[in-house]
Design a protein around this motif. Sequence first.
Motif, PDB file in Angstrom:
ATOM      1  N   UNK A  23       0.841  -1.205   0.000  1.00 10.51           N
ATOM      2  CA  UNK A  23       0.000   0.000   0.000  1.00 10.51           C
ATOM      3  C   UNK A  23       0.869   1.245   0.000  1.00 10.51           C
ATOM      4  N   UNK A  24       1.891   1.258   0.857  1.00 16.11           N
ATOM      5  CA  UNK A  24       2.787   2.418   0.926  1.00 16.11           C
ATOM      6  C   UNK A  24       3.624   2.557  -0.339  1.00 16.11           C
ATOM      7  N   UNK A  25       3.957   1.445  -0.964  1.00 16.96           N
ATOM      8  CA  UNK A  25       4.750   1.491  -2.186  1.00 16.96           C
ATOM      9  C   UNK A  25       4.016   2.270  -3.274  1.00 16.96           C
ATOM     10  N   UNK A  26       2.744   1.927  -3.495  1.00 20.24           N
ATOM     11  CA  UNK A  26       1.966   2.612  -4.530  1.00 20.24           C
ATOM     12  C   UNK A  26       1.747   4.081  -4.181  1.00 20.24           C
ATOM     13  N   UNK A  27       1.425   4.352  -2.917  1.00 19.58           N
ATOM     14  CA  UNK A  27       1.201   5.739  -2.511  1.00 19.58           C
ATOM     15  C   UNK A  27       2.474   6.569  -2.634  1.00 19.58           C
ATOM     16  N   UNK A  28       3.614   5.972  -2.280  1.00 19.10           N
ATOM     17  CA  UNK A  28       4.886   6.696  -2.348  1.00 19.10           C
ATOM     18  C   UNK A  28       5.267   7.008  -3.788  1.00 19.10           C
ATOM     19  N   UNK A  30       3.210   7.433  -6.281  1.00 16.68           N
ATOM     20  CA  UNK A  30       2.318   8.517  -6.719  1.00 16.68           C
ATOM     21  C   UNK A  30       2.794   9.868  -6.194  1.00 16.68           C
ATOM     22  N   UNK A  31       3.226   9.893  -4.938  1.00 17.56           N
ATOM     23  CA  UNK A  31       3.711  11.142  -4.355  1.00 17.56           C
ATOM     24  C   UNK A  31       5.033  11.571  -4.974  1.00 17.56           C
ATOM     25  N   UNK A  32       5.872  10.602  -5.347  1.00 24.70           N
ATOM     26  CA  UNK A  32       7.127  10.941  -6.025  1.00 24.70           C
ATOM     27  C   UNK A  32       6.866  11.678  -7.332  1.00 24.70           C
ATOM     28  N   UNK A  33       5.830  11.256  -8.036  1.00 31.14           N
ATOM     29  CA  UNK A  33       5.476  11.926  -9.287  1.00 31.14           C
ATOM     30  C   UNK A  33       4.994  13.345  -9.013  1.00 31.14           C
ATOM     31  N   UNK A  34       4.140  13.494  -7.994  1.00 30.20           N
ATOM     32  CA  UNK A  34       3.593  14.809  -7.675  1.00 30.20           C
ATOM     33  C   UNK A  34       4.665  15.753  -7.146  1.00 30.20           C
ATOM     34  N   UNK A  35       5.531  15.242  -6.278  1.00 30.96           N
ATOM     35  CA  UNK A  35       6.534  16.096  -5.642  1.00 30.96           C
ATOM     36  C   UNK A  35       7.759  16.284  -6.528  1.00 30.96           C
ATOM     37  N   UNK A  36       8.240  15.199  -7.126  1.00 31.58           N
ATOM     38  CA  UNK A  36       9.481  15.255  -7.883  1.00 31.58           C
ATOM     39  C   UNK A  36       9.322  15.616  -9.340  1.00 31.58           C
ATOM     40  N   UNK A  37       8.589  14.789 -10.069  1.00 30.74           N
ATOM     41  CA  UNK A  37       8.470  14.982 -11.522  1.00 30.74           C
ATOM     42  C   UNK A  37       7.837  16.324 -11.865  1.00 30.74           C
ATOM     43  N   UNK A  38       6.801  16.693 -11.131  1.00 30.69           N
ATOM     44  CA  UNK A  38       6.099  17.942 -11.436  1.00 30.69           C
ATOM     45  C   UNK A  38       6.867  19.186 -11.002  1.00 30.69           C
ATOM     46  N   UNK A  39       7.986  18.998 -10.309  1.00 30.62           N
ATOM     47  CA  UNK A  39       8.783  20.149  -9.852  1.00 30.62           C
ATOM     48  C   UNK A  39      10.050  20.349 -10.673  1.00 30.62           C
ATOM     49  N   UNK A 129       0.359  10.802   5.505  1.00 29.79           N
ATOM     50  CA  UNK A 129       1.552  11.629   5.681  1.00 29.79           C
ATOM     51  C   UNK A 129       2.838  10.873   5.373  1.00 29.79           C
ATOM     52  N   UNK A 130       2.943   9.617   5.826  1.00 29.23           N
ATOM     53  CA  UNK A 130       4.182   8.869   5.653  1.00 29.23           C
ATOM     54  C   UNK A 130       4.615   8.745   4.189  1.00 29.23           C
ATOM     55  N   UNK A 131       3.710   8.443   3.238  1.00 28.56           N
ATOM     56  CA  UNK A 131       4.140   8.394   1.825  1.00 28.56           C
ATOM     57  C   UNK A 131       4.675   9.733   1.315  1.00 28.56           C
ATOM     58  N   UNK A 132       4.107  10.830   1.805  1.00 28.69           N
ATOM     59  CA  UNK A 132       4.578  12.149   1.374  1.00 28.69           C
ATOM     60  C   UNK A 132       5.992  12.412   1.881  1.00 28.69           C
ATOM     61  N   UNK A 133       6.261  12.034   3.137  1.00 37.77           N
ATOM     62  CA  UNK A 133       7.602  12.223   3.687  1.00 37.77           C
ATOM     63  C   UNK A 133       8.606  11.333   2.969  1.00 37.77           C
ATOM     64  N   UNK A 134       8.248  10.069   2.750  1.00 36.09           N
ATOM     65  CA  UNK A 134       9.150   9.151   2.053  1.00 36.09           C
ATOM     66  C   UNK A 134       9.436   9.641   0.636  1.00 36.09           C
TER      67      UNK A 134
END
Length: 243
Positions: A23-28, A30-39, A129-134
Amino acid sequence: MKSFGKYIILMSTLFVRREKFSVYWKLTIDECILIGTNSIFIVAIVSSFIGAVTCIQTAANLVSPLVPIYVVASVVREMSILELAPTFTCVVLAGKVGSSIAGQLGTMRITEQIDALEVMGINSASYLILPKILASLITIPMLVTFAGLLSILGGYIAGIMGNIISTQDFIYGIQIDFNEFNVTFALIKAFVFAFLISSISAFQGYFTKGGALEVGQSSTSAVVKSCIAVLVADLALAQLLLN
């Protein structure tokens, strides 16, 4: 102190009643794309122009003929690696990523989506929160490395196009007296800043109360507090690791 205590308690609850790793793998991701790729675009623009401006302003202030021209490249290298890439990039990301995290969690809070997760027996803090921090810990150091490269490249392009420095002098200036620990120091700062930005922004959004107006206030507060935390941590790390 009350807010700091709530922040510490919230961070400690991230590892209680966790979900499955998948579960955390998929959420993380997704967050990597939002935080990293889009920046990537905003980081590329800021770092390139800052490197170019550093090169031009350094050359303009080297008025003594006793100072060799390759010093311009050395200054661009040191400024980019030590300060411009990690600190400037993370201040920009505090505005973009921090406000996004706080706004997302704040909206979920006022629309009672977080309460619904708690009713279903899910640890909402850990799940949200944890996926966003990771993801921040994974992507922001990558963005800082990318920013350092583009900052030096921007200084090189500005120096060549402005007839400030030759290619040979710039390459020599980058290589001379290079301290490998500076790269390690920049990455340490990137990891610390990534945690501060993501956790403080998540804290502000998670405890939002009220309506749409309060969501905007939480986003603004998240950006301000994240920037202050980054600058304070920058000073503390410089005192601890460079002295």
